[in-house]
Design an enzyme around this catalytic site. Structure first.
Site, mmCIF file in Angstrom:
data_model
loop_
_atom_site.group_PDB
_atom_site.id
_atom_site.type_symbol
_atom_site.label_atom_id
_atom_site.label_comp_id
_atom_site.label_asym_id
_atom_site.label_seq_id
_atom_site.Cartn_x
_atom_site.Cartn_y
_atom_site.Cartn_z
ATOM 1 N N PRO A 154 0.823 -1.129 0.137
ATOM 2 C CA PRO A 154 -0.092 0.127 -0.057
ATOM 3 C C PRO A 154 0.878 1.136 0.350
ATOM 4 O O PRO A 154 1.834 1.224 0.343
ATOM 5 C CB PRO A 154 -0.716 -0.148 0.940
ATOM 6 N N GLY A 155 0.579 2.664 -0.531
ATOM 7 C CA GLY A 155 0.755 3.227 -0.959
ATOM 8 C C GLY A 155 2.192 4.030 -1.389
ATOM 9 O O GLY A 155 3.018 4.489 -0.885
ATOM 10 N N GLU A 210 13.498 3.615 29.256
ATOM 11 C CA GLU A 210 13.971 3.731 28.037
ATOM 12 C C GLU A 210 15.909 3.957 27.822
ATOM 13 O O GLU A 210 15.874 3.776 26.408
ATOM 14 C CB GLU A 210 13.742 5.297 27.125
ATOM 15 N N GLY A 254 2.303 4.055 -4.541
ATOM 16 C CA GLY A 254 1.835 5.416 -5.575
ATOM 17 C C GLY A 254 1.091 4.243 -7.619
ATOM 18 O O GLY A 254 1.443 4.958 -8.604
HETATM 19 P P1 ATP Z 1 -2.976 1.062 -2.425
HETATM 20 O O1 ATP Z 1 -2.633 -0.104 -2.831
HETATM 21 O O2 ATP Z 1 -3.145 2.005 -0.804
HETATM 22 O O3 ATP Z 1 -4.377 1.987 -3.184
HETATM 23 P P2 ATP Z 1 -1.003 2.718 -3.720
HETATM 24 O O4 ATP Z 1 0.030 2.058 -4.462
HETATM 25 O O5 ATP Z 1 -2.164 2.893 -4.410
HETATM 26 O O6 ATP Z 1 -1.581 2.040 -2.617
HETATM 27 P P3 ATP Z 1 -1.505 5.394 -3.897
HETATM 28 O O7 ATP Z 1 -2.996 5.976 -3.685
HETATM 29 O O8 ATP Z 1 -1.515 5.746 -5.580
HETATM 30 O O9 ATP Z 1 -0.403 4.242 -3.707
HETATM 31 O O10 ATP Z 1 -0.656 7.183 -3.442
HETATM 32 C C1 ATP Z 1 -0.937 7.359 -2.887
HETATM 33 C C2 ATP Z 1 -0.432 8.952 -1.832
HETATM 34 O O11 ATP Z 1 1.592 8.606 -1.863
HETATM 35 C C3 ATP Z 1 -0.357 9.127 -3.202
HETATM 36 O O12 ATP Z 1 -1.478 10.199 -4.310
HETATM 37 C C4 ATP Z 1 0.600 10.536 -3.106
HETATM 38 O O13 ATP Z 1 0.407 11.531 -3.532
HETATM 39 C C5 ATP Z 1 1.973 9.642 -2.006
HETATM 40 N N1 ATP Z 1 3.497 8.624 -3.583
HETATM 41 C C6 ATP Z 1 2.808 7.682 -3.756
HETATM 42 N N2 ATP Z 1 4.172 7.124 -4.219
HETATM 43 C C7 ATP Z 1 4.564 8.198 -4.513
HETATM 44 C C8 ATP Z 1 5.806 8.373 -5.708
HETATM 45 N N3 ATP Z 1 6.701 7.382 -6.104
HETATM 46 N N4 ATP Z 1 5.693 9.180 -6.215
HETATM 47 C C9 ATP Z 1 5.380 10.702 -5.840
HETATM 48 N N5 ATP Z 1 3.914 10.435 -4.612
HETATM 49 C C10 ATP Z 1 4.045 9.417 -4.683
#
Ligand code: ATP
Length: 512
Positions: free
Chosen positions: A102-103, A323, A105
């Site tokens: 996740p996250g 800690e 891109g």
């Molecule tokens: P999920 O599996 O949770 O749907 P995903 O892989 O589709 O996640 P995105 O929704 O495309 O992830 O990414 C979320 C946000 O993170 C994007 O809107 C962007 O702002 C930022 N982000 C993620 N990867 C990149 C990247 N390679 N460059 C720039 N921004 C990024």
């Protein structure tokens, strides 16, 4: 394939639904005139439609992953001018599967393809297809493709495709008729259109292992691309993309920030800069400075500060020694990750925290490193016992993590000298799927030996911690007192406090 002689099951659902709705309308005194539109919208795909001129994302907005962008560029060129491709005898993939945590891109990339190509973007989540009623999902798939055909060339983006695309026989309990019908319809639609029509289906998942193999056959999602979490260079590139929208002060160095954020995904980095901008705005600043960035990073890494919580003097003392124990052990053991921050400010789930940040990304861990990690985790408990003469509940989470590492060393990584380089699979709680490789295949005696080995590792690390803290007790007090005074100590201050500490020398954690 549909049999024209039979009424399809979604139509039965529709008719049944209309009947129920009319009955409800009579009872609730609703207007019967609203019936058809309500039900048509129920079976309509819940896709979001974005017009080409509204897709603002381009490849320059996706930091890092250059190879992935290169691979997707071919699709952009095709969508820009499908006829040119076809004239030259090119064949485009119908489906592209983006796989990654996740996250990272994936959604952003799919949008960037549409943005670069100047085509409309339909997006829907796998879970939006599946409803309680059998047949609705399949009808939604049909509707989505029908809409897409009207707007081709275009992109259909299906997020979380695993929600519909799970392996059809792997589900526990079986009987997922609705999901299966939806998946079948998706396969039918993908077989049914010709890639020359200019529709590209891009799907995303972080569980490619559970997808039905039928989805991956040629002519369906035959282009599969891994979207990995960013490395150091990638994190810097992503930070630069997001920093374009933010007024940064001179003291913010994005290269350093990238170094101090290992494990952050693109989404985490975007969130970090956004949080920092909010903090800066709240304090009425013109630019986002290092202080805002550090605060935002603490919030993400360590959890939100719990303001207003009242902790007693004894609890604070306990937290400080706990800690300090972690930090001192981590500091003294050679090869451990440097300490970024120690804090006894209560946060979401803890009364204190020691944050270490690896110098480089690690992908494999040595036995030695893992033992030191366990020692660091146990350091808090050992310090408490040493200073106060008794244990508290504060170490519960540390003990769980330490035990888990020791268990994996013995059962998964073949690191027990006594049991040898073997794997001893453990069944997860709530285990349902009967995968033969997961069934316990060792004797009761071996099970006992495993328990003994795990206990031995933990005990060994614990004893070593006791020896170390006894030898360096002066520094334990020094650190704890500094924490009680300051509440938060950063890596530099820690080094300063421990500047005349004598190195630990050769400690043999591992002797049998
Ligand atoms: P999920 O599996 O949770 O749907 P995903 O892989 O589709 O996640 P995105 O929704 O495309 O992830 O990414 C979320 C946000 O993170 C994007 O809107 C962007 O702002 C930022 N982000 C993620 N990867 C990149 C990247 N390679 N460059 C720039 N921004 C990024």
């Amino acid at each position: 394939m549909e049999n024209p002689g039979l009424i399809p099951s979604w139509a039965w659902v529709f008719l049944g639904g209309v009947a129920v709705f009319i009955l409800l309308s009579l009872v609730l005194n609703l207007k019967p005139a609203s019936v058809p539109s309500q039900f048509f919208s129920f079976v309509r795909a819940r896709a979001r439609f974005i017009r080409p001129e509204e897709v603002e994302v381009r490849f320059k907005d996706v930091g890092d992953i250059e190879e992935v962008k290169e691979e997707l560029w071919e699709i952009v060129e095709f969508l820009r001018d499908p006829q040119k491709f076809i004239r030259l005898g090119g064949r485009m993939p119908k489906g592209v599967l983006l796989m990654g945590p996740p996250g990272t891109g994936k959604t952003l990339l799919a949008k960037a393809i549409a943005g670069e190509a100047g085509v409309p973007f339909f997006s829907i989540s796998g879970s939006d297809f599946v409803e309680m009623f059998v047949g609705v999902g399949a009808a939604r798939v049909r509707d989505l493709f029908a809409q897409a055909k009207k707007h081709s060339p275009c992109i259909i983006f299906i997020d979380e495709i695993d929600a519909v695309g799970r392996h059809r026989v792997a589900g526990a309990g079986g009987g997922h008729e609705e999901r299966e019908q939806t998946l079948n319809q998706l396969l039918v639609e993908m077989d049914g259109f010709d890639s020359q029509e200019g529709i590209i289906v891009v799907a995303a998942t972080n569980r490619p292992d559970i997808l039905d193999p039928a989805l991956l056959r040629p002519g369906r999602f035959d282009r599969r691309i891994t979207v990995p979490p960013p490395d150091l260079k990638g994190r810097e590139a992503i930070l630069r993309v997001h920093a374009r929208k933010i007024q940064l002060a001179e003291d913010v160095d994005l290269t350093r920030l990238a170094k101090s954020t290992p494990g952050f995904t693109g989404a985490d980095l975007a969130n970090l800069l956004n949080e920092a901008a909010i903090l800066a705005a709240r304090s009425g600043k013109e630019r986002v400075d290092l202080e805002d960035i550090e605060k935002a990073k603490d919030k993400i890494l360590l959890g939100r500060e719990r303001k207003g919580i009242i902790i007693s003097e004894e609890e604070k003392q306990l937290a400080a020694y706990h800690e300090a124990g972690h930090a001192l052990i981590a500091y003294l053991l050679p090869g451990m990750d440097p300490i970024y921050k120690i804090s006894i400010i209560p946060r979401s789930h803890t009364l204190g925290v020691v944050q270490q940040l690896p110098v480089d990304e690690r992908h494999v861990y040595s036995r030695e490193y893992l033992l030191k990690r366990i020692m660091t985790l146990l350091g808090g408990r050992v310090a408490e016992e040493y200073v106060f003469g008794e244990a508290s509940t504060g170490a519960g989470d540390d003990l769980e993590k330490a035990t888990e590492i020791a268990r994996k060393m013995v059962c998964e990584w073949g690191m027990s000298k006594r049991l040898g380089p073997l794997v001893f699979p453990q069944r997860e709680p709530g285990y349902v799927n009967r995968n033969p490789a997961d069934i316990r295949a060792y004797s009761e005696k071996t099970a006992q030996e495993i328990d003994e080995e795990i206990r031995r590792i933990i005990h060994r690390c614990y004893t070593k911690d006791c020896e170390i803290l006894a030898r360096y007790i002066k520094y334990l007090h020094l650190l704890a007192e500094a924490l009680l005074e300051e509440e938060t100590i950063d890596g530099e201050t820690l080094k300063e406090l421990l500047r005349d500490v004598e190195p630990l020398g050769d400690i043999r954690i591992d002797e049998d």
